[in-house]
Design a protein around this motif. Sequence first.
Motif, PDB file in Angstrom:
ATOM      1  N   ILE A 299       8.435  -5.562  13.242  1.00 35.05           N
ATOM      2  CA  ILE A 299       8.280  -6.076  11.822  1.00 35.05           C
ATOM      3  C   ILE A 299       7.487  -5.102  11.160  1.00 35.05           C
ATOM      4  O   ILE A 299       6.262  -5.327  11.764  1.00 35.05           O
ATOM      5  CB  ILE A 299       8.225  -7.643  11.709  1.00 35.05           C
ATOM      6  N   PHE A 300       7.707  -4.228  10.387  1.00 41.11           N
ATOM      7  CA  PHE A 300       6.693  -3.161  10.196  1.00 41.11           C
ATOM      8  C   PHE A 300       6.899  -2.687   8.627  1.00 41.11           C
ATOM      9  O   PHE A 300       7.683  -2.766   7.902  1.00 41.11           O
ATOM     10  CB  PHE A 300       6.744  -2.307  11.132  1.00 41.11           C
ATOM     11  N   HIS A 301       5.844  -1.854   8.259  1.00 38.78           N
ATOM     12  CA  HIS A 301       5.762  -1.141   6.939  1.00 38.78           C
ATOM     13  C   HIS A 301       6.716   0.130   7.248  1.00 38.78           C
ATOM     14  O   HIS A 301       5.930   1.193   7.373  1.00 38.78           O
ATOM     15  CB  HIS A 301       4.342  -0.930   6.750  1.00 38.78           C
ATOM     16  N   ALA A 302       7.920  -0.089   7.117  1.00 38.95           N
ATOM     17  CA  ALA A 302       8.970   1.050   7.268  1.00 38.95           C
ATOM     18  C   ALA A 302       8.476   2.225   6.371  1.00 38.95           C
ATOM     19  O   ALA A 302       8.783   3.646   6.816  1.00 38.95           O
ATOM     20  CB  ALA A 302      10.265   0.638   7.240  1.00 38.95           C
ATOM     21  N   GLY A 303       8.202   1.973   5.236  1.00 37.21           N
ATOM     22  CA  GLY A 303       8.161   2.988   4.208  1.00 37.21           C
ATOM     23  C   GLY A 303       6.974   4.073   4.450  1.00 37.21           C
ATOM     24  O   GLY A 303       7.101   5.051   4.091  1.00 37.21           O
ATOM     25  N   ASP A 304       6.005   3.595   5.170  1.00 37.02           N
ATOM     26  CA  ASP A 304       4.669   4.398   5.522  1.00 37.02           C
ATOM     27  C   ASP A 304       4.802   5.039   6.906  1.00 37.02           C
ATOM     28  O   ASP A 304       4.008   5.472   7.331  1.00 37.02           O
ATOM     29  CB  ASP A 304       3.553   3.323   5.644  1.00 37.02           C
TER      30      ASP A 304
ATOM     31  N   THR B  94       1.044  -1.166   0.030  1.00 44.37           N
ATOM     32  CA  THR B  94      -0.028   0.025   0.134  1.00 44.37           C
ATOM     33  C   THR B  94       0.657   1.260  -0.022  1.00 44.37           C
ATOM     34  O   THR B  94       0.326   2.265  -0.128  1.00 44.37           O
ATOM     35  CB  THR B  94      -0.999   0.045   1.129  1.00 44.37           C
ATOM     36  N   LEU B  95       2.184   1.345   0.317  1.00 41.92           N
ATOM     37  CA  LEU B  95       2.970   2.342   0.297  1.00 41.92           C
ATOM     38  C   LEU B  95       2.772   2.877  -1.196  1.00 41.92           C
ATOM     39  O   LEU B  95       2.686   4.251  -1.346  1.00 41.92           O
ATOM     40  CB  LEU B  95       4.555   1.822   0.514  1.00 41.92           C
ATOM     41  N   ALA B  96       2.939   2.216  -2.307  1.00 41.58           N
ATOM     42  CA  ALA B  96       2.935   2.723  -3.557  1.00 41.58           C
ATOM     43  C   ALA B  96       1.390   2.710  -4.120  1.00 41.58           C
ATOM     44  O   ALA B  96       0.884   3.491  -4.793  1.00 41.58           O
ATOM     45  CB  ALA B  96       3.824   2.115  -4.583  1.00 41.58           C
TER      46      ALA B  96
ATOM     47  N   ILE C 210       3.989   6.863  12.593  1.00 43.68           N
ATOM     48  CA  ILE C 210       4.571   7.990  12.855  1.00 43.68           C
ATOM     49  C   ILE C 210       5.063   8.756  11.474  1.00 43.68           C
ATOM     50  O   ILE C 210       5.069   7.979  10.508  1.00 43.68           O
ATOM     51  CB  ILE C 210       5.919   7.694  13.503  1.00 43.68           C
ATOM     52  N   PRO C 211       5.480   9.971  11.639  1.00 44.31           N
ATOM     53  CA  PRO C 211       5.893  10.490  10.242  1.00 44.31           C
ATOM     54  C   PRO C 211       7.462   9.870  10.093  1.00 44.31           C
ATOM     55  O   PRO C 211       8.023   9.444  10.933  1.00 44.31           O
ATOM     56  CB  PRO C 211       6.307  12.113  10.795  1.00 44.31           C
ATOM     57  N   ARG C 212       7.689   9.524   8.617  1.00 44.46           N
ATOM     58  CA  ARG C 212       9.002   8.723   8.403  1.00 44.46           C
ATOM     59  C   ARG C 212      10.083   9.210   8.778  1.00 44.46           C
ATOM     60  O   ARG C 212      11.060   8.633   9.116  1.00 44.46           O
ATOM     61  CB  ARG C 212       8.870   8.517   6.741  1.00 44.46           C
ATOM     62  N   THR C 213      10.034  10.461   9.059  1.00 48.55           N
ATOM     63  CA  THR C 213      11.376  11.263   9.647  1.00 48.55           C
ATOM     64  C   THR C 213      11.552  10.773  10.991  1.00 48.55           C
ATOM     65  O   THR C 213      12.623  11.155  11.412  1.00 48.55           O
ATOM     66  CB  THR C 213      11.125  12.882   9.500  1.00 48.55           C
ATOM     67  N   LYS C 214      10.638  10.405  11.922  1.00 50.01           N
ATOM     68  CA  LYS C 214      10.787  10.139  13.141  1.00 50.01           C
ATOM     69  C   LYS C 214      11.141   8.530  13.577  1.00 50.01           C
ATOM     70  O   LYS C 214      11.416   8.188  14.569  1.00 50.01           O
ATOM     71  CB  LYS C 214       9.587  10.529  14.154  1.00 50.01           C
ATOM     72  N   LEU C 215      11.539   7.912  12.431  1.00 53.62           N
ATOM     73  CA  LEU C 215      11.561   6.522  12.485  1.00 53.62           C
ATOM     74  C   LEU C 215      12.805   5.947  13.517  1.00 53.62           C
ATOM     75  O   LEU C 215      12.566   5.501  14.579  1.00 53.62           O
ATOM     76  CB  LEU C 215      11.917   5.806  11.281  1.00 53.62           C
ATOM     77  N   PRO C 216      13.978   6.582  13.355  1.00 50.93           N
ATOM     78  CA  PRO C 216      15.191   6.306  14.134  1.00 50.93           C
ATOM     79  C   PRO C 216      14.938   6.413  15.592  1.00 50.93           C
ATOM     80  O   PRO C 216      14.982   5.557  16.336  1.00 50.93           O
ATOM     81  CB  PRO C 216      16.585   7.091  13.728  1.00 50.93           C
TER      82      PRO C 216
END
Lengths: 485, 460
Positions: free
Chosen positions: A367-372, A152-154, A341-347
Motif C-alpha cells: 500500500i503505497f504512494h505509487a505516484g512518487d 506530497t506528490l503535487a 524507486i523511479p516511477r518507470t520501474k514500478l511494474p
Amino acid sequence: MNQQLILDLEHLLTREHVLSRPEDLLLYEYDGSVEVARPNCIVFPRDAADVVRIVEIANRHDVPIVGRGAGTGLSGGALARHGGIIVSFARMNRILEIDIENQRAVVQPGVVNSDLSAAVAHAGLHFAPDPSSQKACTIGGNVSENAGGPHTLAYGVTTNHVLGMQLVLCDGQLIRIGGKSLDAPGYDLCGLFVGSEGTLALVTEITVRLTRLPETIKTLLAIYDRIDGATETVVEITARGITPAACEMLDGWTLRAVEAWVHAGFPLDSAAVLLIEVDGMREAAEEHAAQITEVCKLHGAREVRLARDAKERDLLWKGRKNAFGAVGRLSPTYYVQDGVIPRTKLPQTLREIDRIGKENGFEIGNIFHAGDGNLHPIILFDARDAQQFQRAVSTADAIIRFCIEMGGAITGEHGVGMEKDRLMPLLFTDADLALMRTVRDAFNPVGRFNPGKIFPTGKGCGEVRINPLPLSGSAGAPPSGPTPS
Amino acid sequence: MSAPATVHHPRIADIVGARNIITDPQGLAAYAVDAIEPQVAARPANAQEVAQLVAFAASENLAVIPTAARTQLSIGMPPARYDLAIDMTRLDRVISYDPGDLTLSVEPGIRLARLAETLAKHNQFLPLSVPFYERATVGGTLASGLDSPLRQAYGTARDFVLGMEFVSGDGALTKSGGRVVKNVSGYDLHKLFIGSIGSLGVITRINFKTFPLPSSERLFVASLPSSDGALALRQRIAASPISPSTLEILSPEIASLLFPSKAKFPSLDAARSSPSDWLLLAGISGSSAVLDHCSSDLSQLADQCDAKRSEMLSGSEREGVSSVVREAVPLIIQSSPSAIVLKITALPSDVHDVLQFVASESERYDVRPSALIRGVGVLYLFVLPDSPEAQKERAVVRQDILQAGERHNFRATVITCPSEWKRELGVWGPLHDDFLLMQRVKRAFDPRNIFAPGRFVGGL
C-alpha cells in the motif's frame, strides 16, 4: 547519577512533568517502528526556556536527549537508543500565530498535523504535508523526519513548507533560522535542519507555509484484475505529464484487510486498486480526471469510480490512511518498509517484491504512494519468534537492495533512524558519510542529540560517545531491535 | 599578477592538460571577480579532475572560485583571496534523463537554454527562468541562488533539486540526496549549496525533478494608478482559485525602462494608459477552458481593484514580454552600469510598508528608487544614480535601506553594484544570530577556507 538527574529535572519541571517509573518508561520504549529502546526518563517542557534548561541539565549529567512528538514515527527516530532523556513536546502544542493573508502559521512542535489544517480550514487553507498518521503526529516530528504523505506528490514534502524555526543547540543556545519571509540571506539552514532526525538541534518553534485548498477535488478509484495493470497505469500517468494531487496503490491483499475493518467500498475480488485524486480549478480537475480515466481503462482497469461527494471521498481516504491499523488486526507485528524507486520501474519492482516475499515465506502486502514511486511493503511476522523476526528484517533488506539497484533510495519519508543506519553505506560512500558526520559534529559534537541514528555504527567509528546510563528499574538490557552491526 | 603563479602551473596542467589552463593576462581578465584576477584558470573535463584541482588547491592553500558563464559573479563581497578559477563549462553533459520518471541528472556547466531544448523534446522543462538565460549555466544559476518569476508556481531550486554531487574542501567527491523524487536518506547537504556562491565547494552534478510543459500560456497585464492598487490586486489573485505561474508588479519607472518603445508589444501598450501606471503581470497556463476561466476571473478582479486597463497577451508577444521581465536586472544595468540593485524579501502584506519606507527615506536624499515586485514577497529595488559618484544613492542604501530591515520587517541585500562600492555598502546587510550556524557549516565543508574566501555573508 540517575537519581540526581531525575531530581534536577523534577526541580525544573515539577514531579508531574517528569516520568521515570519503570511502567512509564515501558510506554516510551516504542514508536511506530519495530525498534525498541528504553529511556531513563521522559520530560514534558512547557516552553523553549524549559527546553534550554533541560539541555543544560543533560550536559551536566552527560546523558543523551531525544525529542519526541506523538511517537508515530516508523524508523525509531523518537527512541532513546542509548538511553537518556526523552523530551516530549506534548505540552508545547499551541498554534502561536495564524496569518491568513500571507498564508503562514507559527506553531509549537507539539501541534498535531491535522489540528493545524483544521484551524485554518475556515479561511480555505491547509498545511499540505499529510502523513497517514496526521491525526496524531506532530509538526515537530514532521520537521525532524521531513515527513511526506499521499498529497506530497503535487504539494511537496515537509521541507517545502517550512520557512523558519527556533532551535535549541546542544550548548543550550536558542537561535532562530529562516523566518516568515522568503530567501533569508546566507545558507539554507532550514533545508539542512528539516529531516535531520533530531541529530542537530531540538526544534521549539516552526514557521510554516499554508496552502490554499483547491477549488475542486475529484477522487477516482480504479479497479484492476492484474497488479501490472495498476503499476503500468502509474507509469503512463507520470509519463504523460499529468500530476495528480495523489496517486495511491493498494494491492488485493491489503485492500481486503482494509475493507474488513473500514468498509471503504474497496472491491474484495480485485488484484489492486489505484486511489487517484486530482484537484485545482474546476476545468483542470475535470480534464485531468478524464485523461486519467482513459489511461486507467487503457491498462485494463475493469472499472473507474468517481467519488460522488465529500463523504464518499473521505471514506476512500479513511480506508487508505487506516490501512496499517487494519493490518494490525491480522498479525501481532508487522514491518512497514519505505523504499523509493523511479516511477518507470514500478511494474518490475512490485513483481520482485512478490518474488522476494515468496522466497522467504512471507506474504507481502503493498500500500503505497505509487505516484512518487514511494513503496511501503508490509511484512507480517510474529515478533515472539526471533528467527522469524530476523527473516522479516532480511526480507525487508532484500527489497531495499533491489530499490537501490533500480536507482532508488533507502527511505522516502520515514527516515533512517535506527532502522536503516546500517543500510546507509548501500547509498553513500565513506566520503559522503564522513562529510555528513562532520556536519553533524559541527552542531552536535559530543552526540548529545539523538545518538545512534542515521549513521551506521560498528567499525569502531566512535559513533557513541556518551555512556548510556544504567536503566532505572529494569532487570536487564532492553530487548534489542534489528540492529546487527 | 605579482604572485609567483608559475609555480602552480605544471601540477595544474598535469590534472587538466596544458591546453586547459589559462595564464595569459587577457584570458585571466575574463575570470576577474570584482576586478580581482586569479593567477590561473583551469578547465577540468570531469568531476575527478575537479576533485584533483581542489585537493591540490587545499594542499597549496590556493583560494578557489568556481565559475561557468560568469554572468553572476557580481554577487557578494570582493574575494579576500583568489588564486585559481575552476571553469566548469566543459562539464556540460546530460548524465541521465528519464522523461518517464520526470527526473534528470546533469553536469553543472550545461547551459539552461541548451538543456531546455533537450527537455522540450519530451514536453518537459525546468522552472529556472533566470537572467542571462541564453548564457547562464545550471550550476551557476543554483550557486548564485537566483530566483525566477516562475517561483510563484514552482518554488525555487530548493524545491526541485533532488540531489547533488560536489567536491568539498578536502578534495573529496561527495554526494547527498538522490535521483528519486522523494527521499529522506541522510542530510540534505545539497540544499546548502543553493545560493552559496561557491563558498562550500564545487558542484559537479545536479539531479532535478522536471516538469511537464504547460499546454498553453497567456500573460495577463493590468495597469493600475498606484502601488496600492497593484498590491491589492495581487492579494485578490493570491486568494482566488487562480494559480498563476508568474505574478509580478512593475513600478512605473521600471515599466518605462523595460518597455520604452511603442509598438513592439502592442497589447502591452494597450494595457497601459499612462507612463505613471503600475503594471501587474500574471502568467497563466493550462487548457483553453482553464485559460478562459482564469482570464474572466482576472479581468473581474482587476476591475474590483480599479485597474485602468487590462489585456491578455499570447503567442510571441507573451514570450517577448516575459523574457524582458526575466532579464530585468541585466537590461537595467546595461542602460545604467552604476545601478545598485537590491533584493528585499518581506511578507506580501508588508510590501506596501516597505515601498513607503524606501520612498520616504530616499526622498530625503532626493533619490527615486524603482521596483520589480514578485508576488511571493520578493522585491528587486533599483537605485539608479544621477551622477557617476552616486554619493546620495550610496548613502541611502548604506545608512537606511540595508540597516533598517530588522525594524521594518524586511531583509535587504545588494545583489549588484559597482565593485568599488561593495566594502563601503556591505552588500549582505547586517548579520543575524543564525550567522553562528553558518560559520559552522562553512567550517565543516571548507576547513581550510579555500572556497571564495570573503565573498559570502559575514565574510565567509
